[in-house]
Scaffold this motif. Structure first.
Motif, mmCIF file in Angstrom:
data_model
loop_
_atom_site.group_PDB
_atom_site.id
_atom_site.type_symbol
_atom_site.label_atom_id
_atom_site.label_comp_id
_atom_site.label_asym_id
_atom_site.label_seq_id
_atom_site.Cartn_x
_atom_site.Cartn_y
_atom_site.Cartn_z
ATOM 1 N N GLU A 283 22.878 6.489 15.015
ATOM 2 C CA GLU A 283 24.061 7.230 15.919
ATOM 3 C C GLU A 283 24.041 8.548 15.821
ATOM 4 O O GLU A 283 24.035 9.439 16.531
ATOM 5 C CB GLU A 283 25.452 6.463 15.885
ATOM 6 C CG GLU A 283 25.606 5.175 16.093
ATOM 7 C CD GLU A 283 26.881 4.579 15.908
ATOM 8 O OE1 GLU A 283 27.843 5.151 15.834
ATOM 9 O OE2 GLU A 283 26.755 3.486 15.299
ATOM 10 N N LEU A 284 24.211 9.149 14.349
ATOM 11 C CA LEU A 284 24.077 10.512 14.057
ATOM 12 C C LEU A 284 22.747 10.894 14.371
ATOM 13 O O LEU A 284 22.548 12.326 14.881
ATOM 14 C CB LEU A 284 24.425 10.502 12.583
ATOM 15 C CG LEU A 284 24.563 12.103 12.043
ATOM 16 C CD1 LEU A 284 25.573 12.931 12.939
ATOM 17 C CD2 LEU A 284 24.825 12.112 10.615
ATOM 18 N N THR A 285 21.599 10.433 14.128
ATOM 19 C CA THR A 285 20.515 10.917 14.437
ATOM 20 C C THR A 285 20.355 11.376 16.064
ATOM 21 O O THR A 285 19.546 12.385 16.579
ATOM 22 C CB THR A 285 19.087 10.358 13.889
ATOM 23 O OG1 THR A 285 19.112 9.078 14.190
ATOM 24 C CG2 THR A 285 19.271 10.248 12.285
ATOM 25 N N ALA A 286 20.926 10.406 16.691
ATOM 26 C CA ALA A 286 20.798 10.417 18.254
ATOM 27 C C ALA A 286 21.474 11.675 18.493
ATOM 28 O O ALA A 286 20.887 12.484 19.384
ATOM 29 C CB ALA A 286 21.409 9.252 18.936
ATOM 30 N N VAL A 287 22.485 11.980 18.117
ATOM 31 C CA VAL A 287 23.406 13.428 18.254
ATOM 32 C C VAL A 287 22.643 14.433 17.894
ATOM 33 O O VAL A 287 22.611 15.579 18.391
ATOM 34 C CB VAL A 287 24.749 13.197 17.555
ATOM 35 C CG1 VAL A 287 25.391 14.375 17.632
ATOM 36 C CG2 VAL A 287 25.699 12.205 18.020
ATOM 37 N N ALA A 288 21.845 14.420 16.829
ATOM 38 C CA ALA A 288 21.215 15.596 16.287
ATOM 39 C C ALA A 288 19.723 16.015 17.420
ATOM 40 O O ALA A 288 19.921 17.112 17.421
ATOM 41 C CB ALA A 288 20.385 15.168 14.855
ATOM 42 N N ALA A 289 19.487 15.133 18.315
ATOM 43 C CA ALA A 289 18.688 15.285 19.065
ATOM 44 C C ALA A 289 19.034 16.218 19.961
ATOM 45 O O ALA A 289 18.106 17.178 20.663
ATOM 46 C CB ALA A 289 18.133 14.206 19.887
ATOM 47 N N ASP A 290 20.487 16.463 20.247
ATOM 48 C CA ASP A 290 20.853 17.509 21.373
ATOM 49 C C ASP A 290 21.371 18.818 20.813
ATOM 50 O O ASP A 290 22.149 19.551 21.346
ATOM 51 C CB ASP A 290 22.122 16.579 21.867
ATOM 52 C CG ASP A 290 21.730 15.580 22.960
ATOM 53 O OD1 ASP A 290 20.632 15.564 23.527
ATOM 54 O OD2 ASP A 290 22.428 14.522 22.695
ATOM 55 N N LEU A 291 21.257 18.988 19.559
ATOM 56 C CA LEU A 291 21.734 20.105 18.932
ATOM 57 C C LEU A 291 20.684 21.555 19.024
ATOM 58 O O LEU A 291 21.440 22.535 19.384
ATOM 59 C CB LEU A 291 21.744 19.932 17.362
ATOM 60 C CG LEU A 291 22.859 18.694 17.125
ATOM 61 C CD1 LEU A 291 22.922 18.698 15.560
ATOM 62 C CD2 LEU A 291 24.118 19.115 17.518
ATOM 63 N N HIS A 292 19.568 21.356 19.378
ATOM 64 C CA HIS A 292 18.881 22.583 19.396
ATOM 65 C C HIS A 292 19.017 23.874 18.782
ATOM 66 O O HIS A 292 19.204 24.915 19.498
ATOM 67 C CB HIS A 292 18.825 22.652 21.030
ATOM 68 C CG HIS A 292 18.304 21.456 21.760
ATOM 69 N ND1 HIS A 292 16.999 20.587 21.607
ATOM 70 C CD2 HIS A 292 19.000 20.772 22.566
ATOM 71 C CE1 HIS A 292 17.222 19.738 22.532
ATOM 72 N NE2 HIS A 292 18.457 19.653 23.061
ATOM 73 N N GLY A 293 19.127 23.969 17.519
ATOM 74 C CA GLY A 293 19.208 25.113 16.765
ATOM 75 C C GLY A 293 20.949 25.426 16.841
ATOM 76 O O GLY A 293 20.905 26.660 16.407
ATOM 77 N N LEU B 230 30.921 3.604 12.950
ATOM 78 C CA LEU B 230 30.962 5.074 12.614
ATOM 79 C C LEU B 230 31.317 5.820 14.132
ATOM 80 O O LEU B 230 30.826 5.257 15.093
ATOM 81 C CB LEU B 230 29.512 5.512 12.568
ATOM 82 C CG LEU B 230 29.359 7.367 12.407
ATOM 83 C CD1 LEU B 230 30.153 7.610 11.242
ATOM 84 C CD2 LEU B 230 27.881 7.373 12.207
ATOM 85 N N THR B 231 32.265 6.539 14.251
ATOM 86 C CA THR B 231 32.953 7.286 15.172
ATOM 87 C C THR B 231 32.169 8.652 14.998
ATOM 88 O O THR B 231 32.604 9.271 13.905
ATOM 89 C CB THR B 231 34.148 7.089 15.355
ATOM 90 O OG1 THR B 231 34.679 5.571 15.593
ATOM 91 C CG2 THR B 231 34.872 7.980 16.696
ATOM 92 N N ILE B 232 31.911 9.354 15.950
ATOM 93 C CA ILE B 232 31.425 10.757 15.907
ATOM 94 C C ILE B 232 31.795 11.433 17.063
ATOM 95 O O ILE B 232 31.927 11.190 18.362
ATOM 96 C CB ILE B 232 29.672 10.844 16.004
ATOM 97 C CG1 ILE B 232 29.095 10.024 15.151
ATOM 98 C CG2 ILE B 232 29.420 12.267 16.009
ATOM 99 C CD1 ILE B 232 27.646 9.923 15.087
ATOM 100 N N GLU B 233 32.839 12.452 16.797
ATOM 101 C CA GLU B 233 33.389 13.198 17.816
ATOM 102 C C GLU B 233 33.048 14.560 17.855
ATOM 103 O O GLU B 233 32.933 15.299 16.642
ATOM 104 C CB GLU B 233 35.109 13.388 17.318
ATOM 105 C CG GLU B 233 35.780 13.908 18.351
ATOM 106 C CD GLU B 233 37.277 14.163 17.585
ATOM 107 O OE1 GLU B 233 37.689 15.396 17.852
ATOM 108 O OE2 GLU B 233 38.090 13.441 17.048
ATOM 109 N N ALA B 234 32.256 14.738 18.849
ATOM 110 C CA ALA B 234 31.534 16.176 18.865
ATOM 111 C C ALA B 234 32.415 17.108 19.479
ATOM 112 O O ALA B 234 32.718 16.929 20.891
ATOM 113 C CB ALA B 234 30.235 16.032 19.635
#
Length: 107
Positions: free
Chosen positions: A33-43, A6-10
């Motif tokens: 990998e996606l849940t780790a990115v979610a930790a930085d979303l903060h609303g 999986l590649t995630i481009e933010a």
């Protein structure tokens, strides 16, 4: 083990809006990998482009829910007909906003 990573481009679109473009398999091996990115979303408002996702299993659906809980609102685009059926059958289509004008025609 997943054959396709999986590649995630933010991309931060503006203050409070993030686009995530996913490519590959969203499954048991790659969902963390996606849940780790979610930790930085903060609303943030999160736009998730799933057009490049070839497989999404129950772990992938769970990861999308983690993003939904971390974000202010999420919008899914590039949803395949198979994934749309999974969202409908599980009731997640009611929780996750899907851009229905953008459903992939392959099926």
């Amino acid at each position: 083990m997943s054959d396709q990573l999986l590649t995630i481009e933010a991309t931060r679109l503006d203050a409070g809006r993030v686009q995530l473009r996913l490519t590959g398999d969203l499954d048991y091996d790659t969902a963390p990998e996606l849940t780790a990115v979610a930790a930085d979303l903060h609303g943030d408002e999160v736009l998730i482009d799933l057009a490049g996702v070839s497989i999404c299993d129950s772990s992938g659906l769970s990861a999308l829910l983690v993003v939904q809980r971390s974000a202010r609102v999420i919008h899914l685009t590039g949803v395949s007909p198979q994934l749309q059926r999974m969202l409908d059958r599980t009731g997640l289509a009611e929780l996750l906003a899907v851009d229905h004008d953008d459903l992939r025609a392959t099926g």
